[in-house]
Design an enzyme around this catalytic site. Structure first.
Site, PDB file in Angstrom:
ATOM      1  N   SER A 134      29.873  -5.909   4.101  1.00  0.00           N
ATOM      2  CA  SER A 134      28.428  -6.182   4.129  1.00  0.00           C
ATOM      3  C   SER A 134      27.691  -4.875   4.388  1.00  0.00           C
ATOM      4  O   SER A 134      28.233  -3.960   5.021  1.00  0.00           O
ATOM      5  CB  SER A 134      28.103  -7.171   5.253  1.00  0.00           C
ATOM      6  N   TYR A 147      28.378  -9.362  14.359  1.00  0.00           N
ATOM      7  CA  TYR A 147      28.592  -9.563  12.919  1.00  0.00           C
ATOM      8  C   TYR A 147      28.712  -8.205  12.211  1.00  0.00           C
ATOM      9  O   TYR A 147      29.671  -7.947  11.467  1.00  0.00           O
ATOM     10  CB  TYR A 147      27.457 -10.389  12.303  1.00  0.00           C
TER      11      TYR A 147
HETATM   12  P1  NDP Z   1      29.303 -19.228   2.770  1.00  0.00           P
HETATM   13  O1  NDP Z   1      29.071 -19.751   4.141  1.00  0.00           O
HETATM   14  O2  NDP Z   1      28.671 -19.927   1.619  1.00  0.00           O
HETATM   15  O3  NDP Z   1      30.867 -19.116   2.494  1.00  0.00           O
HETATM   16  C1  NDP Z   1      31.781 -18.737   3.489  1.00  0.00           C
HETATM   17  C2  NDP Z   1      33.169 -19.169   3.084  1.00  0.00           C
HETATM   18  O4  NDP Z   1      34.089 -18.723   4.103  1.00  0.00           O
HETATM   19  C3  NDP Z   1      33.307 -20.661   2.950  1.00  0.00           C
HETATM   20  O5  NDP Z   1      34.039 -20.964   1.793  1.00  0.00           O
HETATM   21  C4  NDP Z   1      34.093 -21.053   4.188  1.00  0.00           C
HETATM   22  O6  NDP Z   1      34.941 -22.164   3.912  1.00  0.00           O
HETATM   23  C5  NDP Z   1      34.932 -19.801   4.444  1.00  0.00           C
HETATM   24  N1  NDP Z   1      35.353 -19.719   5.827  1.00  0.00           N
HETATM   25  C6  NDP Z   1      34.578 -19.508   6.921  1.00  0.00           C
HETATM   26  N2  NDP Z   1      35.321 -19.575   8.029  1.00  0.00           N
HETATM   27  C7  NDP Z   1      36.592 -19.823   7.642  1.00  0.00           C
HETATM   28  C8  NDP Z   1      37.813 -20.007   8.326  1.00  0.00           C
HETATM   29  N3  NDP Z   1      37.889 -19.938   9.663  1.00  0.00           N
HETATM   30  N4  NDP Z   1      38.941 -20.265   7.617  1.00  0.00           N
HETATM   31  C9  NDP Z   1      38.867 -20.337   6.265  1.00  0.00           C
HETATM   32  N5  NDP Z   1      37.753 -20.158   5.553  1.00  0.00           N
HETATM   33  C10 NDP Z   1      36.620 -19.918   6.236  1.00  0.00           C
HETATM   34  O7  NDP Z   1      28.819 -17.715   2.814  1.00  0.00           O
HETATM   35  P2  NDP Z   1      28.837 -16.521   1.732  1.00  0.00           P
HETATM   36  O8  NDP Z   1      29.438 -16.954   0.470  1.00  0.00           O
HETATM   37  O9  NDP Z   1      27.485 -15.949   1.726  1.00  0.00           O
HETATM   38  O10 NDP Z   1      29.788 -15.495   2.480  1.00  0.00           O
HETATM   39  C11 NDP Z   1      31.025 -15.049   1.983  1.00  0.00           C
HETATM   40  C12 NDP Z   1      31.307 -13.680   2.573  1.00  0.00           C
HETATM   41  O11 NDP Z   1      30.288 -12.782   2.172  1.00  0.00           O
HETATM   42  C13 NDP Z   1      31.347 -13.632   4.095  1.00  0.00           C
HETATM   43  O12 NDP Z   1      32.406 -12.782   4.490  1.00  0.00           O
HETATM   44  C14 NDP Z   1      29.993 -13.024   4.454  1.00  0.00           C
HETATM   45  O13 NDP Z   1      30.033 -12.346   5.688  1.00  0.00           O
HETATM   46  C15 NDP Z   1      29.808 -12.082   3.310  1.00  0.00           C
HETATM   47  N6  NDP Z   1      28.440 -11.643   3.028  1.00  0.00           N
HETATM   48  C16 NDP Z   1      27.440 -12.552   2.772  1.00  0.00           C
HETATM   49  C17 NDP Z   1      26.162 -12.108   2.477  1.00  0.00           C
HETATM   50  C18 NDP Z   1      25.035 -13.043   2.225  1.00  0.00           C
HETATM   51  O14 NDP Z   1      23.862 -12.619   2.339  1.00  0.00           O
HETATM   52  N7  NDP Z   1      25.273 -14.289   1.877  1.00  0.00           N
HETATM   53  C19 NDP Z   1      25.857 -10.674   2.382  1.00  0.00           C
HETATM   54  C20 NDP Z   1      26.972  -9.819   2.704  1.00  0.00           C
HETATM   55  C21 NDP Z   1      28.199 -10.295   2.979  1.00  0.00           C
HETATM   56  P3  NDP Z   1      35.152 -23.429   4.872  1.00  0.00           P
HETATM   57  O15 NDP Z   1      33.886 -23.649   5.629  1.00  0.00           O
HETATM   58  O16 NDP Z   1      35.511 -24.529   3.929  1.00  0.00           O
HETATM   59  O17 NDP Z   1      36.295 -23.021   5.732  1.00  0.00           O
HETATM   60  C1  8X3 Z   2      24.961 -10.410   5.189  1.00  0.00           C
HETATM   61  C2  8X3 Z   2      23.814  -9.494   5.008  1.00  0.00           C
HETATM   62  O1  8X3 Z   2      21.864  -8.367   6.164  1.00  0.00           O
HETATM   63  O2  8X3 Z   2      22.231 -10.729   6.638  1.00  0.00           O
HETATM   64  O3  8X3 Z   2      26.102  -9.701   5.518  1.00  0.00           O
HETATM   65  O4  8X3 Z   2      23.708  -9.083   7.553  1.00  0.00           O
HETATM   66  S1  8X3 Z   2      22.864  -9.420   6.402  1.00  0.00           S
END
Ligand code: NDP
Ligand code: 8X3
Length: 248
Positions: A134, A147
């Site tokens: 991120s 985070y």
């Molecule tokens: P979502 O919440 O939509 O997806 C997160 C996914 O992670 C889900 O499929 C969830 O599945 C899985 N997950 C969470 N905890 C666990 C666990 N303990 N075991 C297994 N699976 C897990 O969020 P995003 O798609 O936005 O996020 C995906 C990644 O991208 C993350 O690492 C996030 O930090 C990163 N990110 C997101 C950004 C954003 O603005 N959206 C920007 C930068 C980075 P389930 O709940 O079924 O377990």
């Molecule tokens: C997700 C982007 O800016 O919300 O990793 O931390 S931010």
């Protein structure tokens, strides 16, 4: 090629899984929510294998990966995407349990899956680990405390993996997205306060999960001699502010 996408039950992971299958690959999609993964399996057919486990549970994760069906065990691409942010409070007011869960998922879970799949990649001298970091791992912001620190870990872990993989053909990339809508990220961060989550994206054309899926696909399709170390992606609408100065 066989890919494993952690966190395929929503957001980036779901879009990345779809994109990889559309490109002709087979995908093992993981997550805790079996019904979500089953829905994706219905849509994507035999090219998608749902695998339910919690990356915080070491024994369950190990059992799931050790028990991959024959024909699915040689994973060439690991997309370490499962992760979450919990809370946006200042450090002195944050919930310790939120911090612990972020560390257990974003750091311990990610390193566990990597450690379990990496030996196979090295033995076959082929493979690619794409970590979803991120911008929060580079730029601090109020309330980002643990985070952002977990994503800084992912960033440095990615670079150190490259150092250890010297002389092999195994590649490592850290993808560093900024503000991205269309996922459950903020709903999770705000513990199910959907109105608060929606306000994060109000009036902004944020990055979409498809944008991230396109990027992951592009990284994986580079010629075998090319390693994209890291890639940072923000919406045009997101940019930098000045450093804060408190005046007495
Ligand atoms: P979502 O919440 O939509 O997806 C997160 C996914 O992670 C889900 O499929 C969830 O599945 C899985 N997950 C969470 N905890 C666990 C666990 N303990 N075991 C297994 N699976 C897990 O969020 P995003 O798609 O936005 O996020 C995906 C990644 O991208 C993350 O690492 C996030 O930090 C990163 N990110 C997101 C950004 C954003 O603005 N959206 C920007 C930068 C980075 P389930 O709940 O079924 O377990
Ligand atoms: C997700 C982007 O800016 O919300 O990793 O931390 S931010």
């Amino acid at each position: 090629m066989i890919a494993m996408v952690t966190g395929a039950s929503s957001g980036f992971g779901e879009a990345i899984s779809r994109a990889l299958v559309a490109a002709g690959h087979r995908v093992i999609g993981t997550g805790r929510r079996a019904e979500r993964l089953a829905g994706l399996a219905d849509e994507l057919g035999e090219s998608f294998l749902p695998l339910v486990f919690d990356v915080q549970d070491k024994a369950a994760t190990r059992a799931a990966l050790d028990g991959l069906p024959s024909g699915w065990s040689e994973v060439d691409l690991l997309v370490n995407n499962a992760g979450l942010a919990l809370g946006l409070a200042p450090a002195h007011q944050s919930e310790l349990e939120d911090w612990e869960q972020m560390i257990a998922t974003n750091i311990s879970g990610l390193t566990l899956v990597t450690r379990l799949l990496l030996p196979g990649m090295v033995a076959r001298n082929r493979g690619h680990v794409i970590n979803i970091g991120s911008i929060a791992g580079t730029y601090p912001y109020p309330g980002g405390n643990v985070y952002g620190a977990t994503k800084a870990f992912v960033k440095q872990f990615s670079l150190n993996l490259r150092a250890d993989l010297a002389g092999t053909a195994v590649r490592v990339t850290n993808v560093e997205p900024g503000l991205c809508g269309g996922t459950e990220f903020s709903n999770v961060r705000f513990h199910g306060d959907d109105a608060k989550a929606a306000s994060v994206y109000q009036g902004v054309q944020a990055i979409s999960p498809q944008d991230i899926a396109n990027t992951v696909l592009w990284i994986g399709e580079q010629p075998a001699h090319v390693n994209i170390n890291s890639i940072e992606i923000m919406p045009v609408a997101q940019t930098f502010g000045p450093l804060h100065i408190s005046r007495g």
